[in-house]
Design a protein around this motif. Structure first.
Motif, PDB file in Angstrom:
ATOM      1  N   SER A  96       0.828  -1.203   0.000  1.00  0.00           N
ATOM      2  CA  SER A  96       0.000   0.000   0.000  1.00  0.00           C
ATOM      3  C   SER A  96       0.867   1.259   0.000  1.00  0.00           C
ATOM      4  CB  SER A  96      -0.950   0.006   1.207  1.00  0.00           C
ATOM      5  OG  SER A  96      -0.240  -0.067   2.423  1.00  0.00           O
ATOM      6  N   LEU A  97       2.026   1.212   0.632  1.00  0.00           N
ATOM      7  CA  LEU A  97       2.941   2.355   0.621  1.00  0.00           C
ATOM      8  C   LEU A  97       3.462   2.617  -0.793  1.00  0.00           C
ATOM      9  CD1 LEU A  97       4.939   1.604   3.878  1.00  0.00           C
ATOM     10  CD2 LEU A  97       3.524   3.626   3.488  1.00  0.00           C
ATOM     11  N   LYS A  98       3.778   1.546  -1.517  1.00  0.00           N
ATOM     12  CA  LYS A  98       4.222   1.695  -2.903  1.00  0.00           C
ATOM     13  C   LYS A  98       3.118   2.321  -3.755  1.00  0.00           C
ATOM     14  CE  LYS A  98       7.544  -2.142  -2.997  1.00  0.00           C
ATOM     15  NZ  LYS A  98       7.837  -3.486  -3.568  1.00  0.00           N
ATOM     16  N   LYS A  99       1.881   1.925  -3.505  1.00  0.00           N
ATOM     17  CA  LYS A  99       0.751   2.481  -4.256  1.00  0.00           C
ATOM     18  C   LYS A  99       0.600   3.977  -3.957  1.00  0.00           C
ATOM     19  CE  LYS A  99      -1.869  -1.826  -4.641  1.00  0.00           C
ATOM     20  NZ  LYS A  99      -3.084  -2.586  -4.204  1.00  0.00           N
ATOM     21  N   CYS A 100       0.859   4.352  -2.710  1.00  0.00           N
ATOM     22  CA  CYS A 100       0.811   5.775  -2.354  1.00  0.00           C
ATOM     23  C   CYS A 100       1.858   6.555  -3.141  1.00  0.00           C
ATOM     24  CB  CYS A 100       1.038   5.956  -0.854  1.00  0.00           C
ATOM     25  SG  CYS A 100      -0.337   5.427   0.193  1.00  0.00           S
ATOM     26  N   GLU A 101       3.062   6.019  -3.194  1.00  0.00           N
ATOM     27  CA  GLU A 101       4.123   6.700  -3.937  1.00  0.00           C
ATOM     28  C   GLU A 101       3.773   6.766  -5.418  1.00  0.00           C
ATOM     29  OE1 GLU A 101       8.877   6.806  -3.816  1.00  0.00           O
ATOM     30  OE2 GLU A 101       8.072   4.832  -4.334  1.00  0.00           O
ATOM     31  N   ASP A 102       3.261   5.673  -5.976  1.00  0.00           N
ATOM     32  CA  ASP A 102       2.887   5.652  -7.390  1.00  0.00           C
ATOM     33  C   ASP A 102       1.773   6.650  -7.689  1.00  0.00           C
ATOM     34  OD1 ASP A 102       4.747   3.671  -7.860  1.00  0.00           O
ATOM     35  OD2 ASP A 102       3.297   2.021  -7.780  1.00  0.00           O
ATOM     36  N   ALA A 103       0.927   6.915  -6.684  1.00  0.00           N
ATOM     37  CA  ALA A 103      -0.167   7.869  -6.868  1.00  0.00           C
ATOM     38  C   ALA A 103       0.330   9.309  -6.909  1.00  0.00           C
ATOM     39  CB  ALA A 103      -1.197   7.705  -5.752  1.00  0.00           C
ATOM     40  N   GLY A 104       1.587   9.522  -6.469  1.00  0.00           N
ATOM     41  CA  GLY A 104       2.177  10.847  -6.585  1.00  0.00           C
ATOM     42  C   GLY A 104       2.242  11.676  -5.330  1.00  0.00           C
ATOM     43  N   VAL A 105       2.128  11.062  -4.146  1.00  0.00           N
ATOM     44  CA  VAL A 105       2.155  11.845  -2.909  1.00  0.00           C
ATOM     45  C   VAL A 105       3.575  12.315  -2.603  1.00  0.00           C
ATOM     46  CG1 VAL A 105       0.198  10.530  -2.014  1.00  0.00           C
ATOM     47  CG2 VAL A 105       2.517   9.858  -1.361  1.00  0.00           C
ATOM     48  N   GLY A 106       3.668  13.327  -1.738  1.00  0.00           N
ATOM     49  CA  GLY A 106       4.963  13.884  -1.386  1.00  0.00           C
ATOM     50  C   GLY A 106       5.683  13.138  -0.285  1.00  0.00           C
ATOM     51  N   ALA A 107       4.919  12.486   0.609  1.00  0.00           N
ATOM     52  CA  ALA A 107       5.506  11.741   1.726  1.00  0.00           C
ATOM     53  C   ALA A 107       4.435  10.846   2.323  1.00  0.00           C
ATOM     54  CB  ALA A 107       6.061  12.687   2.793  1.00  0.00           C
ATOM     55  N   VAL A 108       4.861   9.923   3.166  1.00  0.00           N
ATOM     56  CA  VAL A 108       3.922   9.034   3.860  1.00  0.00           C
ATOM     57  C   VAL A 108       4.254   8.990   5.342  1.00  0.00           C
ATOM     58  CG1 VAL A 108       3.348   7.536   1.896  1.00  0.00           C
ATOM     59  CG2 VAL A 108       5.373   7.036   3.287  1.00  0.00           C
ATOM     60  N   VAL A 109       3.209   8.824   6.153  1.00  0.00           N
ATOM     61  CA  VAL A 109       3.378   8.586   7.586  1.00  0.00           C
ATOM     62  C   VAL A 109       2.948   7.148   7.839  1.00  0.00           C
ATOM     63  CG1 VAL A 109       2.757   9.261   9.933  1.00  0.00           C
ATOM     64  CG2 VAL A 109       2.829  10.985   8.110  1.00  0.00           C
ATOM     65  N   LEU A 110       3.854   6.325   8.317  1.00  0.00           N
ATOM     66  CA  LEU A 110       3.530   4.924   8.551  1.00  0.00           C
ATOM     67  C   LEU A 110       2.396   4.780   9.555  1.00  0.00           C
ATOM     68  CD1 LEU A 110       6.991   3.116   8.783  1.00  0.00           C
ATOM     69  CD2 LEU A 110       5.552   3.503   6.776  1.00  0.00           C
ATOM     70  N   LYS A 111       1.638   3.701   9.406  1.00  0.00           N
ATOM     71  CA  LYS A 111       0.592   3.391  10.380  1.00  0.00           C
ATOM     72  C   LYS A 111       1.204   3.420  11.769  1.00  0.00           C
ATOM     73  CE  LYS A 111      -3.623   1.722  11.323  1.00  0.00           C
ATOM     74  NZ  LYS A 111      -3.597   1.926  12.778  1.00  0.00           N
ATOM     75  N   SER A 112       0.531   4.101  12.681  1.00  0.00           N
ATOM     76  CA  SER A 112       1.082   4.302  14.025  1.00  0.00           C
ATOM     77  C   SER A 112       1.340   2.987  14.752  1.00  0.00           C
ATOM     78  CB  SER A 112       0.121   5.139  14.877  1.00  0.00           C
ATOM     79  OG  SER A 112       0.093   6.470  14.474  1.00  0.00           O
ATOM     80  N   ILE A 113       2.424   2.984  15.495  1.00  0.00           N
ATOM     81  CA  ILE A 113       2.649   1.917  16.445  1.00  0.00           C
ATOM     82  C   ILE A 113       2.005   2.375  17.750  1.00  0.00           C
ATOM     83  CG2 ILE A 113       4.941   2.845  17.032  1.00  0.00           C
ATOM     84  CD1 ILE A 113       5.793  -0.009  17.689  1.00  0.00           C
ATOM     85  N   PHE A 114       1.047   1.594  18.259  1.00  0.00           N
ATOM     86  CA  PHE A 114       0.280   1.974  19.439  1.00  0.00           C
ATOM     87  C   PHE A 114       0.837   1.258  20.662  1.00  0.00           C
ATOM     88  CE2 PHE A 114      -2.530   3.446  16.222  1.00  0.00           C
ATOM     89  CZ  PHE A 114      -3.332   4.405  16.805  1.00  0.00           C
ATOM     90  N   GLU A 115       1.357   2.025  21.584  1.00  0.00           N
ATOM     91  CA  GLU A 115       1.895   1.451  22.820  1.00  0.00           C
ATOM     92  C   GLU A 115       0.841   0.615  23.526  1.00  0.00           C
ATOM     93  OE1 GLU A 115       4.146   2.990  26.895  1.00  0.00           O
ATOM     94  OE2 GLU A 115       3.244   4.429  25.517  1.00  0.00           O
ATOM     95  N   GLU A 116      -0.385   1.141  23.581  1.00  0.00           N
ATOM     96  CA  GLU A 116      -1.474   0.434  24.265  1.00  0.00           C
ATOM     97  C   GLU A 116      -1.804  -0.870  23.556  1.00  0.00           C
ATOM     98  OE1 GLU A 116      -5.966   1.443  25.953  1.00  0.00           O
ATOM     99  OE2 GLU A 116      -4.942   2.821  24.597  1.00  0.00           O
ATOM    100  N   GLN A 117      -1.799  -0.861  22.215  1.00  0.00           N
ATOM    101  CA  GLN A 117      -2.116  -2.054  21.442  1.00  0.00           C
ATOM    102  C   GLN A 117      -1.063  -3.135  21.651  1.00  0.00           C
ATOM    103  OE1 GLN A 117      -2.361  -1.371  17.239  1.00  0.00           O
ATOM    104  NE2 GLN A 117      -2.769  -3.500  16.749  1.00  0.00           N
TER     105      GLN A 117
END
Length: 330
Positions: free
Chosen positions: A30-51
């Motif tokens: 999905s990150l590759k698809k975001c880049e292919d779509a032309g976005v400037g940057a990505v924020v990875l899905k959060s790592i949740f301490e509680e989770q």
């Protein structure tokens, strides 16, 4: 031809569109698809301490019959936490190897605790920046507003001591004096804030008389609050503002840039309409810039911030009566 490149957190972005932490940034594919779509940057899905804590507890519960030794509980809990953390670190490492755009790691933390360890490990794996995702529901009547603000300040202060790469905070708006708090973050040398986070909201199912969750995706009219606070504060802060929530169109992106945002985060628009929305938005921004003869974003960025307009009080007025009586202009 309009140049949409910009800088956010000191990072070079080919355009101001960032995909916020979401299911869209949870896998390498999905990150590759975001880049292919032309976005400037990505924020990875959060790592949740509680989770992570919850998953490790669940793993221990599922293995109770094997925990005959006293040391086994601690071993099982720690190994489960390590597996969860390693999954996030592996995603980050693979993203950095595969993507050309900046990759920002996101950490959703509860207290000033184990999240510091996560930060160090994300940095070691090559994160271009760290985004802290922090929220406190002020439901304890014995805790006053100043204590809540001190918690945020303590979090940022502790993180700044540990983080040498760009550091931002994704936050809500529920503070007694948001402008004062944002200025205090500046004193702690943070590199940016994201205004504003969209939090999980509870709801009630009246048919089944049960607890449920409210719809999580934003709507197109929810950008007004981040627009106001971006305009109010962008010229007063050393650090960058990234606008979030309710951003669906190129026009809204232009508004946020005029108010002083350096970038915007998209999530709901892409969840609803797909990643093809990115090219539509960037085309709209480019077309607007061409129509107004702006060659680059810096030509108009912050042009309508509070300090740069003839009547700065416009950004502070609520104008409730004028709104309900037909929205007449001054």
């Amino acid at each position: 031809m309009a140049d949409l490149s910009t800088k956010y957190l000191g990072l070079n972005l080919k355009n101001p569109i960032i995909v916020g932490s979401s299911p869209l940034t949870a896998t390498l594919d999905s990150l590759k698809k975001c880049e292919d779509a032309g976005v400037g940057a990505v924020v990875l899905k959060s790592i949740f301490e509680e989770q992570i804590e919850g998953e490790s507890d669940a793993a221990v519960d599922d293995s109770q019959e094997y925990l005959v030794h006293a040391d086994a509980y601690g071993f099982m809990k720690n190994s489960s936490k390590e597996r969860a953390i390693d999954e996030h670190l592996t995603l980050l490492e693979n993203a950095k190897k595969s993507l050309q755009i900046p990759v920002i790691a996101s950490i959703n933390c509860r207290e000033n605790g184990s999240w510091i360890e996560y930060i160090n490990r994300f940095i070691a794996c090559g994160a271009d920046a760290i985004e802290l995702n922090h929220y406190i529901v002020a439901a304890d009547r014995d805790v006053d507003g100043s204590a809540i603000e001190k918690n945020y300040l303590s979090l940022v202060k502790a993180a700044r001591k540990k983080v040498s790469i760009p550091l931002s905070l994704k936050m809500g708006s529920s503070f007694s004096s948001l402008s004062n708090l944002l200025l205090k973050f500046d004193q702690l040398s943070i590199d940016g804030v994201v205004l504003f986070n969209r939090f999980y909201s509870p709801d009630i199912d009246t048919k089944n008389l049960s607890f449920t969750s409210a719809h999580m995706l934003s709507s197109e009219d929810e950008y007004a609050q981040s627009l106001r606070w971006t305009a109010l504060m962008s010229e007063e802060l050393r650090y960058d503002i990234c606008a979030s929530t309710g951003i669906y169109t190129g026009e809204t992106v232009v508004k946020q840039l005029l108010a002083g945002a350096k970038a915007v985060q998209l999530c709901s628009a892409l969840m609803k309409h797909g990643l093809t929305r990115v090219s539509k938005i960037t085309a709209e921004v480019s077309s607007w810039m061409d129509a107004h003869e702006f060659t680059q974003i810096s030509d108009f960025n912050g042009q309508l911030a509070q300090e740069r307009i003839a009547d700065p009080s416009r950004w502070e007025r609520t104008q409730y009566m004028r709104t309900i009586m037909g929205g007449k202009k001054d």
